[in-house]
Design an enzyme around this catalytic site. Structure first.
Site, PDB file in Angstrom:
ATOM      1  N   CYS A   1      30.473  -2.049  40.331  1.00 33.24           N
ATOM      2  CA  CYS A   1      29.130  -2.400  41.021  1.00 33.24           C
ATOM      3  C   CYS A   1      27.948  -1.750  40.182  1.00 33.24           C
ATOM      4  O   CYS A   1      27.768  -0.615  39.928  1.00 33.24           O
ATOM      5  CB  CYS A   1      29.312  -1.576  42.343  1.00 33.24           C
ATOM      6  SG  CYS A   1      27.843  -1.700  43.400  1.00 33.24           S
TER       7      CYS A   1
ATOM      8  N   CYS B   1      25.161  -8.407  38.973  1.00 35.47           N
ATOM      9  CA  CYS B   1      25.897  -7.763  39.991  1.00 35.47           C
ATOM     10  C   CYS B   1      27.277  -8.625  40.120  1.00 35.47           C
ATOM     11  O   CYS B   1      27.103  -9.865  39.762  1.00 35.47           O
ATOM     12  CB  CYS B   1      25.152  -8.067  41.403  1.00 35.47           C
ATOM     13  SG  CYS B   1      25.946  -7.949  42.814  1.00 35.47           S
TER      14      CYS B   1
END
EC number: 5.1.1.3
Length: 273
Positions: free
Chosen positions: A83, A193
């Protein structure tokens, strides 16, 4: 000596732990399973608190450390922060806290800037990642700020969390997001992302409709998995096999995770978080 060797082998057989704010990190996990079939994996998705990218830095740090602790208590031999937002806020604290390898991800700005394509570079990421000092420091080190178009994509993670990557609302969102910069020459688009990796094909297709230039996609997950393999090998933690077990935990609906993995040919066991 035999006892020491036994403990080392036992440690090598432990799983590698992955976490993300939700399903996005599964894109990295799928690539890791493909590249490291002898390893076992544990994944934790914090969907109950997704998205991280619109929260404060302190909230992201606290949630990330909770995810790391969950994995550590499962006996993992390494923690993969799949992440970008969590990495930006918490990687330093995570490495201070644990005496096992912590592998982080960052937007692939450097390879995008060095690829030789002309035109601007779009960096698609969460608002928190783009605003964070880690990303800004990366841009300064690479020295390509004048070429970048930072594109904070608030709301896109929410569209992807359900696992329907063919949802027409995704294409609609992307066209609206690109509208303000349409017509420019774009040499590269960086996936900032891990959620976005699942729709990189859609992003590329719509970008080619709305921009000139090659619009080549760059994704940091590939370098991240190479780094994971390298660290496990150097630390003597790579599993001699057999492996291939994948267990998934979620703070929300784990069935979504299993469905996504099955679509990528990976069978996973669901655990109770």
């Amino acid at each position: 000596m035999r006892r020491g060797t036994g403990r080392k082998v036992e440690k090598r057989e432990r799983p590698v732990g992955f976490f993300d704010s939700g399903v996005g990190g599964l894109s990295v996990l799928c690539h890791a399973v493909q590249e490291m079939p002898g390893e076992n994996f544990v994944y934790y998705g914090d969907s109950a608190h997704a998205p991280y990218g619109t929260k404060s830095e302190e909230e992201i740090k606290e949630l990330s450390l909770q995810c790391g602790e969950f994995l550590f208590q499962k006996g993992v031999k390494a923690i993969v922060m799949a992440c970008n937002t969590a990495t930006s806020a918490a990687v330093i604290r995570m490495r201070e806290k644990y005496r096992i390898p912590v592998i982080s991800i960052e937007p692939a700005v450097k390879p995008a800037s060095l690829c030789g394509n002309s035109g601007k570079i779009i960096v698609m990421a969460t608002p928190a990642t783009i605003a964070g000092p880690r990303y800004q420091g990366l841009v300064d080190r690479v020295g390509c700020r004048e070429r970048l178009i930072d594109l904070p994509c608030g709301g896109l993670v929410e569209l992807l969390e359900g696992g329907d990557f063919e949802n027409p609302a995704i294409a609609k969102y992307l066209r609206e997001k690109f509208a303000g910069i349409a017509g420019q020459e774009i040499g590269a688009i960086v996936m900032g992302c891990t959620h976005y990796s699942f729709v990189s094909g859609t992003i590329y297709r719509i970008a080619r409709e709305m921009f000139s230039g090659e619009c080549r996609i760059f994704d940091g997950m590939y370098g991240m998995v190479r780094q994971l393999k390298k660290i496990l090998r150097e630390e003597g933690l790579d599993n001699p096999g057999p492996g291939g077990k994948v267990r998934v935990y979620s703070s929300s609906d784990g069935e979504v995770y299993r469905r996504i993995l099955q679509a990528h040919g990976i069978e996973a066991e669901l655990g109770e978080a």
